[in-house]
Every structure is written in structure tokens, then in C-alpha cells.
Design an enzyme around this catalytic site. Structure first.
Site, PDB file in Angstrom:
ATOM      1  N   CYS A  70       0.898  -1.146  -0.088  1.00 59.01           N
ATOM      2  CA  CYS A  70      -0.005  -0.008   0.063  1.00 59.01           C
ATOM      3  C   CYS A  70       0.799   1.199  -0.090  1.00 59.01           C
ATOM      4  CB  CYS A  70      -0.940   0.014   1.344  1.00 59.01           C
ATOM      5  SG  CYS A  70      -1.851   1.331   1.507  1.00 59.01           S
ATOM      6  N   CYS A 182      -0.405   3.785  -6.679  1.00 59.42           N
ATOM      7  CA  CYS A 182      -1.452   2.909  -5.791  1.00 59.42           C
ATOM      8  C   CYS A 182      -1.785   1.742  -6.449  1.00 59.42           C
ATOM      9  CB  CYS A 182      -2.786   3.862  -5.741  1.00 59.42           C
ATOM     10  SG  CYS A 182      -4.101   3.101  -4.815  1.00 59.42           S
ATOM     11  N   HIS A 184      -4.371  -0.228  -6.077  1.00 57.88           N
ATOM     12  CA  HIS A 184      -5.596  -0.222  -6.535  1.00 57.88           C
ATOM     13  C   HIS A 184      -5.531   0.094  -8.113  1.00 57.88           C
ATOM     14  CE1 HIS A 184      -6.520  -0.395  -2.316  1.00 57.88           C
ATOM     15  NE2 HIS A 184      -7.900  -1.081  -2.720  1.00 57.88           N
TER      16      HIS A 184
END
Length: 262
Positions: A70, A182, A184
Site C-alpha cells: 500500500c 497506488c 489499486h
């Protein structure tokens, strides 16, 4: 060896996918802090607490090393985690250096997309300054992408409209790299590729992170691909429900497709 991987949610599956491609004989524990996702707009103290809770849980369950998959948690908590825990802690870092090293045109820039905490954090700014790349780097926070990813909303018109609205702020012809800051954001490589000019390459920090893990632990890349040995946890609770395991499997399958897009 048992290796822990931690993310605020399911973005870190892109790092797990990279790890499984190179270290399939090892056992993995994946911790998604779904109760507290997204981290990108949380306070520093909240992110520190969530990060320590996750990493301590993984170590308690036998992890001999932990990857903080992360960028936001790395930006806020990596120094404190390393100072207070005895196992190796590998953090994420936006692939700004990789973009800097690969760029062969001083007239073109790098665009880094990430969460607000990462974009506004000292760690990323320090990295850019150390590379003497301040004039060649632009930053863009895309907080809604994390929510889209957690809902498995990858190719909707909402996603495409959001990306177009944000990226239109830049003259993309003046860039040669888009850095995914990121984990994601790897889910959206196909939509990003549709919007970006052909000369703009998409890169992320996943491969570099796993290379650091291999180097730091003295591991060898697997010569054969074995069946993955992974346990999944949602904020400390093992994932046993079939529908959730199937969701994770679908996400990993999508991320494998996204790996080929650059």
C-alpha cells in the site's frame, strides 16, 4: 517461508500476483483491511494504527517478512514499522525512479497518480527531489479509483468518465510515463491505456517491490509454477466464505490480464 502482504484493501492483490509469479513455492498471508479502506483520506495517526495492527497480526501468524503493499501506508508508516518490528518490512514506492531512468527525452514529463495522502506526503516529494526530477514530474490524486476498485467496478462509464475528467487537466502529449502510485490503480490499466497517447507508457512499483523482497531475504526465483498457497484475511478475520474467495480469484485473474498492459 511464510510471507505477509498487507494492503488497505484488494489493491495489494496486484503485488501478491507479482509475488506468486516469482515465489510460488512460498506460503503467503494476505491481509486486506476492508473495515478501514480507503486509507487515502485518513489521518496520519489512523493510518499508523491500522498499519501496526495489520503487520503485527501477520507476524503473530508466522510471517517472517511483510510487504506493505500500500503506497499510502508506506508513505506514512514504513519508518515506524521498521523501527518497532524485528522482521524485514518491504514498502511500496511509486516507480518514479524507474520512469526517470527509462526516459530518454528531457522535454517529456512523468505523471504520477496516487491517493491524496501519497501525493501530499513528504516521502514522494523527497524521492522526486533526490532524483532532481521536480521539473519533470506532475502529481495527480485520484481518490475515487480506490472505491471503484473495492466495488469491482473496473470498466464502467463512471470509471471512464472520472479518468477522462481528471486526465484532461494535463496535456498528455508532453508526458512519456504514467506511474501508478497506488496498487489499486492496476485494475484500471485497460481504461487508462484507452485514454493515454500511444507514446505514454504505464508503469508501477510491483515488480521492483518483489525484487527487493527477493534480494533482502536472499530468495531464489521459482523454477516452476506451483499451486498458490495463500490464506486471506479481512481486517484480521480469515476469509472462508466461498463468494468472497471467488471475488478474490476474479480480481487476481483480472490483474494477471492487466500485467501485460504497459
Amino acid at each position: 517461508m511464510r510471507i505477509g502482504i498487507f494492503d488497505s484493501g484488494l489493491g495489494g492483490l496486484s503485488v501478491l500476483n507479482e509475488a506468486l509469479s516469482k515465489l510460488s513455492e512460498h506460503e503467503f498471508l494476505y491481509y486486506a483491511d476492508v473495515k478501514n479502506v480507503p486509507y487515502g483520506q485518513k489521518s496520519r495517526d489512523e493510518i499508523l494504527k491500522f498499519s501496526f495492527d495489520a503487520v503485527k497480526f501477520l507476524v503473530k501468524n508466522g510471517a517472517k517478512a511483510v510487504v506493505v503493499a500500500c503506497n499510502t501506508a508506506t508513505s506514512v508508516a514504513i519508518k515506524e514499522l521498521r523501527a518497532n518490528l524485528s522482521v524485514p518490512i518491504i514498502g511500496m514506492e511509486p516507480a518514479v525512479k524507474k520512469a526517470h531512468d527509462l526516459s530518454h527525452d528531457d522535454a517529456l514529463k512523468t505523471l504520477v497518480i496516487a491517493t491524496p495522502v501519497t501525493v501530499n506526503g513528504a516521502k514522494l516529494k523527497e524521492l522526486i527531489i533526490n532524483l532532481n526530477a521536480k521539473d519533470k514530474t506532475e502529481l495527480l490524486a485520484l481518490p475515487r479509483l480506490v472505491n471503484f476498485a473495492e466495488k469491482a467496478e473496473f470498466e464502467s462509464e463512471n470509471v471512464k468518465s472520472y479518468l477522462k475528467e481528471e486526465l484532461v487537466k494535463f496535456d498528455l502529449s508532453k508526458f512519456d510515463f504514467l506511474v501508478l502510485g497506488c496498487t489499486h490503480f492496476n485494475y484500471f490499466k485497460d481504461s487508462l491505456r484507452e485514454i493515454l497517447p500511444p507514446n505514454v507508457s504505464i508503469i508501477d512499483g510491483n515488480e521492483g517491490t518483489i525484487k527487493r523482497l527477493i534480494s533482502e531475504l536472499g530468495l531464489k526465483i521459482s523454477s516452476v509454477n506451483l499451486t498458490p498457497n495463500v490464506k486471506f484475511f479481512y481486517s484480521g478475520e480469515e476469509v472462508c466464505e466461498q463468494n468472497e474467495l471467488e471475488k478474490i480469484s476474479r480480481n487476481l485473474a483480472r490483474l494477471e490480464k492487466m500485467r501485460a498492459i504497459c
